[in-house]
Scaffold this motif. Structure first.
Motif, PDB file in Angstrom:
ATOM      1  N   VAL A  67       0.837  -1.192   0.000  1.00  0.00           N
ATOM      2  CA  VAL A  67       0.000   0.000   0.000  1.00  0.00           C
ATOM      3  C   VAL A  67       0.879   1.252   0.000  1.00  0.00           C
ATOM      4  N   GLU A  68       1.998   1.182   0.706  1.00  0.00           N
ATOM      5  CA  GLU A  68       2.909   2.324   0.762  1.00  0.00           C
ATOM      6  C   GLU A  68       3.500   2.625  -0.614  1.00  0.00           C
ATOM      7  N   GLN A  69       3.844   1.593  -1.361  1.00  0.00           N
ATOM      8  CA  GLN A  69       4.379   1.792  -2.709  1.00  0.00           C
ATOM      9  C   GLN A  69       3.336   2.428  -3.626  1.00  0.00           C
ATOM     10  N   VAL A  70       2.094   1.984  -3.474  1.00  0.00           N
ATOM     11  CA  VAL A  70       1.007   2.544  -4.290  1.00  0.00           C
ATOM     12  C   VAL A  70       0.817   4.020  -3.972  1.00  0.00           C
ATOM     13  N   LYS A  71       0.831   4.351  -2.698  1.00  0.00           N
ATOM     14  CA  LYS A  71       0.629   5.751  -2.306  1.00  0.00           C
ATOM     15  C   LYS A  71       1.782   6.633  -2.769  1.00  0.00           C
ATOM     16  N   GLU A  72       2.982   6.105  -2.728  1.00  0.00           N
ATOM     17  CA  GLU A  72       4.137   6.877  -3.203  1.00  0.00           C
ATOM     18  C   GLU A  72       4.015   7.157  -4.699  1.00  0.00           C
ATOM     19  N   ALA A  73       3.609   6.133  -5.454  1.00  0.00           N
ATOM     20  CA  ALA A  73       3.417   6.320  -6.894  1.00  0.00           C
ATOM     21  C   ALA A  73       2.286   7.314  -7.152  1.00  0.00           C
ATOM     22  N   GLY A  74       1.237   7.225  -6.338  1.00  0.00           N
ATOM     23  CA  GLY A  74       0.106   8.143  -6.481  1.00  0.00           C
ATOM     24  C   GLY A  74       0.507   9.582  -6.224  1.00  0.00           C
ATOM     25  N   ASP A  75       1.381   9.784  -5.246  1.00  0.00           N
ATOM     26  CA  ASP A  75       1.851  11.142  -4.952  1.00  0.00           C
ATOM     27  C   ASP A  75       2.610  11.728  -6.141  1.00  0.00           C
ATOM     28  N   GLN A  76       3.384  10.883  -6.803  1.00  0.00           N
ATOM     29  CA  GLN A  76       4.138  11.354  -7.972  1.00  0.00           C
ATOM     30  C   GLN A  76       3.201  11.736  -9.115  1.00  0.00           C
ATOM     31  N   VAL A  77       2.163  10.927  -9.320  1.00  0.00           N
ATOM     32  CA  VAL A  77       1.190  11.234 -10.378  1.00  0.00           C
ATOM     33  C   VAL A  77       0.417  12.500 -10.030  1.00  0.00           C
ATOM     34  N   ALA A  78       0.072  12.657  -8.759  1.00  0.00           N
ATOM     35  CA  ALA A  78      -0.661  13.853  -8.328  1.00  0.00           C
ATOM     36  C   ALA A  78       0.155  15.119  -8.569  1.00  0.00           C
ATOM     37  N   GLU A  79       1.463  15.038  -8.377  1.00  0.00           N
ATOM     38  CA  GLU A  79       2.329  16.188  -8.645  1.00  0.00           C
ATOM     39  C   GLU A  79       2.356  16.503 -10.142  1.00  0.00           C
ATOM     40  N   MET A  80       2.391  15.461 -10.951  1.00  0.00           N
ATOM     41  CA  MET A  80       2.358  15.654 -12.399  1.00  0.00           C
ATOM     42  C   MET A  80       1.046  16.308 -12.809  1.00  0.00           C
ATOM     43  N   ALA A  81      -0.053  15.853 -12.218  1.00  0.00           N
ATOM     44  CA  ALA A  81      -1.367  16.421 -12.527  1.00  0.00           C
ATOM     45  C   ALA A  81      -1.449  17.883 -12.111  1.00  0.00           C
ATOM     46  N   LYS A  82      -0.842  18.193 -10.978  1.00  0.00           N
ATOM     47  CA  LYS A  82      -0.886  19.571 -10.476  1.00  0.00           C
ATOM     48  C   LYS A  82      -0.241  20.530 -11.456  1.00  0.00           C
ATOM     49  N   GLU A  83       0.775  20.072 -12.173  1.00  0.00           N
ATOM     50  CA  GLU A  83       1.439  20.917 -13.165  1.00  0.00           C
ATOM     51  C   GLU A  83       0.495  21.285 -14.312  1.00  0.00           C
ATOM     52  N   GLU A  84      -0.554  20.480 -14.488  1.00  0.00           N
ATOM     53  CA  GLU A  84      -1.541  20.757 -15.543  1.00  0.00           C
ATOM     54  C   GLU A  84      -2.803  21.404 -14.978  1.00  0.00           C
ATOM     55  N   GLY A  85      -2.735  21.829 -13.701  1.00  0.00           N
ATOM     56  CA  GLY A  85      -3.872  22.493 -13.086  1.00  0.00           C
ATOM     57  C   GLY A  85      -4.941  21.552 -12.554  1.00  0.00           C
ATOM     58  N   LEU A  86      -4.589  20.275 -12.366  1.00  0.00           N
ATOM     59  CA  LEU A  86      -5.537  19.275 -11.889  1.00  0.00           C
ATOM     60  C   LEU A  86      -5.255  18.936 -10.435  1.00  0.00           C
ATOM     61  N   ASP A  87      -6.308  18.714  -9.685  1.00  0.00           N
ATOM     62  CA  ASP A  87      -6.189  18.418  -8.259  1.00  0.00           C
ATOM     63  C   ASP A  87      -6.638  16.980  -8.007  1.00  0.00           C
ATOM     64  N   TYR A  88      -5.688  16.042  -7.947  1.00  0.00           N
ATOM     65  CA  TYR A  88      -6.007  14.637  -7.699  1.00  0.00           C
ATOM     66  C   TYR A  88      -6.023  14.380  -6.192  1.00  0.00           C
ATOM     67  N   ASP A  89      -7.018  13.616  -5.755  1.00  0.00           N
ATOM     68  CA  ASP A  89      -7.082  13.188  -4.354  1.00  0.00           C
ATOM     69  C   ASP A  89      -7.326  11.682  -4.338  1.00  0.00           C
ATOM     70  N   PHE A  90      -6.234  10.916  -4.377  1.00  0.00           N
ATOM     71  CA  PHE A  90      -6.352   9.462  -4.462  1.00  0.00           C
ATOM     72  C   PHE A  90      -6.947   8.848  -3.199  1.00  0.00           C
ATOM     73  N   ASP A  91      -6.892   9.550  -2.090  1.00  0.00           N
ATOM     74  CA  ASP A  91      -7.497   9.037  -0.858  1.00  0.00           C
ATOM     75  C   ASP A  91      -9.016   8.979  -0.971  1.00  0.00           C
ATOM     76  N   LYS A  92      -9.583   9.785  -1.865  1.00  0.00           N
ATOM     77  CA  LYS A  92     -11.045   9.807  -2.048  1.00  0.00           C
ATOM     78  C   LYS A  92     -11.533   8.871  -3.156  1.00  0.00           C
ATOM     79  N   VAL A  93     -10.640   8.439  -4.022  1.00  0.00           N
ATOM     80  CA  VAL A  93     -11.057   7.687  -5.212  1.00  0.00           C
ATOM     81  C   VAL A  93     -11.801   6.404  -4.820  1.00  0.00           C
ATOM     82  N   VAL A  94     -12.938   6.182  -5.477  1.00  0.00           N
ATOM     83  CA  VAL A  94     -13.773   5.006  -5.213  1.00  0.00           C
ATOM     84  C   VAL A  94     -13.460   3.916  -6.237  1.00  0.00           C
ATOM     85  N   VAL A  95     -13.263   2.708  -5.764  1.00  0.00           N
ATOM     86  CA  VAL A  95     -13.055   1.569  -6.652  1.00  0.00           C
ATOM     87  C   VAL A  95     -14.370   1.282  -7.363  1.00  0.00           C
TER      88      VAL A  95
END
Length: 236
Positions: A67-95
């Protein structure tokens, strides 16, 4: 000129790719003559909707990560998204299985609301933590982009729309698409992944050049004669 985009709602790079393409289109001199068409793609057709499971837990199970590896990867993607003006919140994402949402997207396309619906689904999934497999949620999102509530509700169970989803996926297989987003410009040039804006700009220029050259034209043989005519402003 058409740009067809195979994409899944649960794909974080698809939303990023959408923004980068939009940035390239904003600077493209022929943008008003470009039609963007969203095509269905399912990264995990057999996914079971489970609002009680976090996306980190789900990805850890399916990828064999912690789970820690997944969250670390998610943080990196969220930073990439932020550069495009997008606000990702993977803690809220519903399966959530995306099939029913893709039926709604197919309906939205038929109503001229495909791009607006795709944008709304992305935001609902990645930013708001909405359950994009829940019928009530999907109808609400559809109404927000200007679609009729009753017709949207019917679309969620439509066999005909489901066949369109299947057709899009089949077409992706024929093209050899193995990941999304995948962009096809002018039915000939492919761009794989959320490439930088400059890559999209170059692809647009190349595709447009060929598209413009293939457009039918009429050679004017009237010369400088005195033929009379009415112009587009109504002057006769």
């Amino acid at each position: 000129m058409k740009i067809e985009i195979w994409s899944d709602i649960m794909c974080p790079f698809c939303y990023i790719g959408k923004r980068r393409l939009e940035a390239a289109l904003a600077e493209f001199p022929h943008k008003d003559e470009v039609e963007v068409i969203w095509k269905s793609f399912l990264l995990n057709p057999d996914m079971k909707t489970d609002p009680d499971k976090s996306i980190a837990e789900y990805l850890a199970e399916t990828k064999g990560w912690t789970v820690e590896q997944v969250k670390e990867a998610g943080d990196q993607v969220a930073e990439m998204a932020k550069e495009e003006g997008l606000d990702y919140d993977f803690d809220k994402v519903v399966v959530a299985n995306g099939r029913v949402a893709h039926r709604l997207l197919q309906f939205a396309k038929s109503e001229g609301k495909g791009d607006a619906m795709k944008e709304r689904l992305f935001k609902a999934y990645f930013t708001e933590g909405a359950n994009t497999a829940d019928p009530e949620t999907l109808v609400r999102l559809a109404v927000e982009v200007g679609l009729d509530a009753d017709k949207s509700k019917e679309a969620l169970d439509s066999r005909d729309l489901d066949l369109l989803v299947t057709q899009d996926i089949y077409e992706s297989h024929q093209l050899g698409v193995r990941g999304v987003p995948f962009f096809v410009m002018n039915e000939k040039y492919g761009v794989s992944g959320a490439q930088p804006k400059e890559t999209f700009s170059q692809a647009l220029a190349t595709s447009w050049k060929e598209y413009a050259e293939s457009k039918p034209s009429v050679q004017d043989l009237s010369g400088n004669g005195d033929g009379v005519a009415c112009d587009v402003d109504g002057n006769c």
